[in-house]
Design an enzyme around this catalytic site. Sequence first.
Site, PDB file in Angstrom:
ATOM      1  CD1 TRP A 182      -2.700  -1.876   1.083  1.00 17.83           C
ATOM      2  CD2 TRP A 182      -3.394   0.051   0.148  1.00 17.83           C
ATOM      3  NE1 TRP A 182      -3.978  -2.070   0.599  1.00 17.83           N
ATOM      4  CE2 TRP A 182      -4.426  -0.910   0.024  1.00 17.83           C
ATOM      5  CE3 TRP A 182      -3.594   1.322  -0.372  1.00 17.83           C
ATOM      6  CZ2 TRP A 182      -5.649  -0.627  -0.586  1.00 17.83           C
ATOM      7  CZ3 TRP A 182      -4.820   1.606  -0.994  1.00 17.83           C
ATOM      8  CH2 TRP A 182      -5.826   0.639  -1.091  1.00 17.83           C
TER       9      TRP A 182
ATOM     10  CD  GLU B  67      -9.568  -2.128  -1.441  1.00 17.76           C
ATOM     11  OE1 GLU B  67      -9.988  -0.994  -1.174  1.00 17.76           O
ATOM     12  OE2 GLU B  67      -8.702  -2.334  -2.303  1.00 17.76           O
TER      13      GLU B  67
ATOM     14  CG  HIS C  42     -12.595  -3.519  -3.621  1.00 15.49           C
ATOM     15  ND1 HIS C  42     -11.859  -4.217  -4.547  1.00 15.49           N
ATOM     16  CD2 HIS C  42     -12.152  -2.235  -3.656  1.00 15.49           C
ATOM     17  CE1 HIS C  42     -11.003  -3.391  -5.122  1.00 15.49           C
ATOM     18  NE2 HIS C  42     -11.165  -2.185  -4.611  1.00 15.49           N
TER      19      HIS C  42
HETATM   20 ZN   LIG Z   1     -10.974   1.239  -6.061  1.00 11.07          ZN
END
Ligand SMILES: [Zn+2]
Length: 503
Positions: free
Chosen positions: A199, A354, A379
């Site tokens: 990330w 998510e 998601h």
């Molecule tokens: Zn996205």
Amino acid sequence: MAVRLQRPLVAAACLFLCCVAGVRCGPDPRLRKELIDLEASMQIGGRMVLTDAEQRLDALLAKLKQDEMSRKDFPPSMHFFKARRLIQASPLFGLLQEMPKGAVLHVHDFAMVDVEWLVKNATYRPNCYMCFTDSASVRFVFASQGPKPVERCSPWVLLESLRAKMGNATKLDNSIRGNLTLFTDRDPETEYPSQDVVWNRFEAAFGALWGLVTFAPVFRDYYMEALNQFYADNVMYLELRALLPQVYELDGCTHDQAWTLQTYQDLTKEFISTHPDFYGVRIIFTNHRHAKLSVVTEAVKKAMQLQKDFPDFLAGFDLVGREDQGKTLWYFRDALALPAEKGATLPYFFHAGETNFQGTEVDQNLLDALLLNTSRIGHGFALQRHPVAKDLSRKRRVAVEVCPISNQVLKLVKDLRNHPATALMMEDHPLVISSDDPAMFGSSPLSSDFYEAFVGFGGLKSHVGSLKQLAINSIRWRCARTVPTGPAGRGLNFPVSVSGSAL
Ligand SMILES: [Zn+2]
Ligand SMILES: *[C@@H]1O[C@H](CO)[C@@H](O)[C@H](O)[C@H]1NC(C)=O
Ligand SMILES: *[C@@H]1O[C@H](CO)[C@@H](O)[C@H](O)[C@H]1NC(C)=O
Ligand SMILES: *[C@@H]1O[C@H](CO)[C@@H](O)[C@H](O)[C@H]1NC(C)=O
Ligand SMILES: *[C@@H]1O[C@H](CO)[C@@H](O)[C@H](O)[C@H]1NC(C)=O
């Protein structure tokens, strides 16, 4: 469904009674077939009636899929970065690329165009400056005169001079490319050992490309290039999550958000004028979920205003960024309730679920998204673990935007056969397949994710009906107050001109 379920149940009861009565007792092959057929009919596209041409296509797809499943390296079980070459070389992928896939309903503004274009086109333009940050990343800016220095970055260097000095710019271009995408030829497990690492790199890549794509001439060409690439992948409509940044000119002047939205709209019209079978684009205005409440409140107000000014173009609002590190939807509830309080309708398209942490504050986002009347769920990776949210999403027909490659690269799941959407597909939960950030993952605009869903989620069970249903779903769940005016062609007619000799 209830009626259909009864027959096997009756048959099962009969089986039990037969045993009690001492009659010859073995599994009944007819009952077995009924159960198998019942399950097959429950999956996505399971009850689709296929034309003769579609059945011929299906036979070809089935054969090609058998080939994929019998190879030693089964691509969906591998990290996409390693599987990419295998997938690209597979005839099945070639066929999927040529098929109409409907719409992409979940994709982000600055992760759409193959990174090669940014490196070879955007950074090769005149007046492009670069600096090297403390954290081994880079920043870019276009400026007519020497740009102002930025904190924690080396002095600006004009790329044109740097390349001239180097003579051979291959290495420099490779390092620029490496900074603008997550995709790598190195071992992805070593490169990205944890969610935190991947990330951080993901957000650093957006930081690196920001100065390139928010420069007005690049901004325009990037968007047109994106439409070209999606169209070439047989995507006929897009809903684009866009931050609507302040785009700048060479002299440093900036435009406001309305200008950015207007530019998207003008360019879309221009594209449709040369591609009349393309349905169009809608924008979902997004704000970062790390922002303060006051910032999100202003963003919601801005979204309401923009929706008034662009009623046919602005679809709604969403919050983006890593859910596990961001603030919850509940935290922003007062801001998000503003439209309802003011009697305005601002559709929401929340990223929610998510995450693979269970029971955290963030894990409540799924229920809160539904409570806030979200139109779709971005998601919904955690949906299987929230029976109430899942039930609501099914009953209210709130589709889940499933992004297989994104979930794998961002380390929610390793082997895509184990992705929770496998079960959702088998029970025909409302869902669409999308690509999220294809440029970051080195994937194609939609076909790579279609491949993973068709081969990885569907295994031998999914067929041409599943693909057709996925395409239809993406049209069904688009946000469109008006029916698109283009010919109702490529989006829904199966099969289209599949140029395989086998047909
Ligand atoms: Zn996205
Ligand atoms: C970059 O792309 C634009 C249009 O997409 C094109 O007109 C231009 O010539 C390209 N520039 C370079 C340096 O490749
Ligand atoms: C430039 O360098 C790369 C390796 O860094 C090499 O593969 C390539 O052949 C070189 N190109 C030229 C024109 O010398
Ligand atoms: C990003 O650019 C810097 C500076 O050129 C370089 O040292 C670094 O290796 C690049 N990162 C990647 C992942 O390629
Ligand atoms: C959600 O929908 C319900 C029922 O229509 C409505 O009462 C409520 O105000 C809506 N909530 C928001 C935040 O829009």
